[in-house]
Design an enzyme around this catalytic site. Sequence first.
Site, PDB file in Angstrom:
ATOM      1  N   ASP A 140       0.869  -1.180   0.000  1.00  0.00           N
ATOM      2  CA  ASP A 140       0.000   0.000   0.000  1.00  0.00           C
ATOM      3  C   ASP A 140       0.898   1.220   0.000  1.00  0.00           C
ATOM      4  O   ASP A 140       2.100   1.133   0.268  1.00  0.00           O
ATOM      5  CB  ASP A 140      -0.910  -0.010   1.236  1.00  0.00           C
ATOM      6  CG  ASP A 140      -1.828   1.208   1.300  1.00  0.00           C
ATOM      7  OD1 ASP A 140      -2.227   1.699   0.228  1.00  0.00           O
ATOM      8  OD2 ASP A 140      -2.140   1.681   2.405  1.00  0.00           O
ATOM      9  N   SER A 141       0.286   2.373  -0.281  1.00  0.00           N
ATOM     10  CA  SER A 141       1.031   3.632  -0.222  1.00  0.00           C
ATOM     11  C   SER A 141       1.449   3.957   1.200  1.00  0.00           C
ATOM     12  O   SER A 141       2.226   4.884   1.426  1.00  0.00           O
ATOM     13  CB  SER A 141       0.158   4.771  -0.754  1.00  0.00           C
ATOM     14  OG  SER A 141      -1.011   4.912   0.035  1.00  0.00           O
ATOM     15  N   CYS A 162      -4.281  -0.976  -2.151  1.00  0.00           N
ATOM     16  CA  CYS A 162      -4.340   0.479  -2.298  1.00  0.00           C
ATOM     17  C   CYS A 162      -5.290   0.778  -3.450  1.00  0.00           C
ATOM     18  O   CYS A 162      -5.052   0.326  -4.577  1.00  0.00           O
ATOM     19  CB  CYS A 162      -2.948   1.025  -2.600  1.00  0.00           C
ATOM     20  SG  CYS A 162      -2.878   2.800  -2.965  1.00  0.00           S
ATOM     21  N   GLU A 192      -1.108   8.685   8.614  1.00  0.00           N
ATOM     22  CA  GLU A 192       0.306   8.317   8.508  1.00  0.00           C
ATOM     23  C   GLU A 192       1.143   8.963   9.613  1.00  0.00           C
ATOM     24  O   GLU A 192       2.199   8.447   9.972  1.00  0.00           O
ATOM     25  CB  GLU A 192       0.854   8.719   7.134  1.00  0.00           C
ATOM     26  CG  GLU A 192       0.344   7.874   5.979  1.00  0.00           C
ATOM     27  CD  GLU A 192       0.891   6.452   5.969  1.00  0.00           C
ATOM     28  OE1 GLU A 192       2.021   6.239   6.462  1.00  0.00           O
ATOM     29  OE2 GLU A 192       0.180   5.543   5.503  1.00  0.00           O
ATOM     30  N   CYS A 202     -10.600   4.123   0.170  1.00  0.00           N
ATOM     31  CA  CYS A 202      -9.170   4.146   0.513  1.00  0.00           C
ATOM     32  C   CYS A 202      -8.970   3.189   1.669  1.00  0.00           C
ATOM     33  O   CYS A 202      -9.752   3.208   2.630  1.00  0.00           O
ATOM     34  CB  CYS A 202      -8.728   5.556   0.885  1.00  0.00           C
ATOM     35  SG  CYS A 202      -7.022   5.667   1.492  1.00  0.00           S
ATOM     36  N   HIS A 259      -6.945   3.200   3.999  1.00  0.00           N
ATOM     37  CA  HIS A 259      -6.675   3.864   5.275  1.00  0.00           C
ATOM     38  C   HIS A 259      -7.970   4.111   6.052  1.00  0.00           C
ATOM     39  O   HIS A 259      -7.971   4.139   7.287  1.00  0.00           O
ATOM     40  CB  HIS A 259      -5.993   5.221   5.057  1.00  0.00           C
ATOM     41  CG  HIS A 259      -4.542   5.151   4.702  1.00  0.00           C
ATOM     42  ND1 HIS A 259      -4.094   4.711   3.484  1.00  0.00           N
ATOM     43  CD2 HIS A 259      -3.424   5.482   5.421  1.00  0.00           C
ATOM     44  CE1 HIS A 259      -2.769   4.789   3.449  1.00  0.00           C
ATOM     45  NE2 HIS A 259      -2.331   5.252   4.610  1.00  0.00           N
TER      46      HIS A 259
END
Length: 259
Positions: free
Chosen positions: A10-11, A73, A151, A183, A185
């Site tokens: 993932d990013s 992602c 993050e 997303c 996240h």
Amino acid sequence: MSKQPIGIFDSGVGGTSVWKEIHLLLPNENTLYLADSANAPYGLKSKQTIINLSIKNVEYLINQGCKIIVVACNTATTNAIYALREVYNIPIIGIEPAIKPAALNTQTKAVGILATKGTLSSELFHKTTDLFASNITVIERIGEGIVELIESGDLYSDAMKNLLKLYLQPMIDANIDYLVLGCTHYPYLMPLLIELLPNHVKIIDSGEAVARQTKAILEKNDLLNTSVAKGNCQFFTNGKTEVLASLLDNHFKVEFLNF
């Protein structure tokens, strides 16, 4: 090959929400998770940059002997999945916002989607939306700033809550009954989303569906790990190891990787 790990990237740290679903469904599989947090978020980058970063991540996972790749992602999937499949013979599984189930089940004929700019502007997302949601109202909102806060470890900060209020209000005003998280996240925001949304709004993401698809592809390619032992799970990041570890409840060791 069956004992080789499932590679997941993932990013950043968000794809661990997908890893958790895979690990829950396939607890005996070895997994290797790669968080490219130094380049997060992908959602503001150009398509070619996203493709280049995705290739870099896949190369690393293949070099570690991974038998299958899960692109955990949404932005990388919607922008790079076709390019990845053209380059590599290894099975590659992507993730898309769950527009289809929301569109098929909505009673108010209005659904919301919270995603990154890279996902919402992608050709794949528009094709999916046109196919399944042409007869309903779709309220799209770019979750600008959300990934950056996650993050940095600010999951439940006042700044996060204020952002969510801003993005959700137009959806509430439109009387949505489904919110699609676009997303990986965003599932970590579930407590805040439940607090801010009306009780009738259902929140859906794609993590469980990706886990089922991963199992199906492993079975199809005779790659399921038949060992009864619990799988070995490895986590690597080029960002803050403590943020990734916190989302794993510090049950797993997270290693810094300069890549």
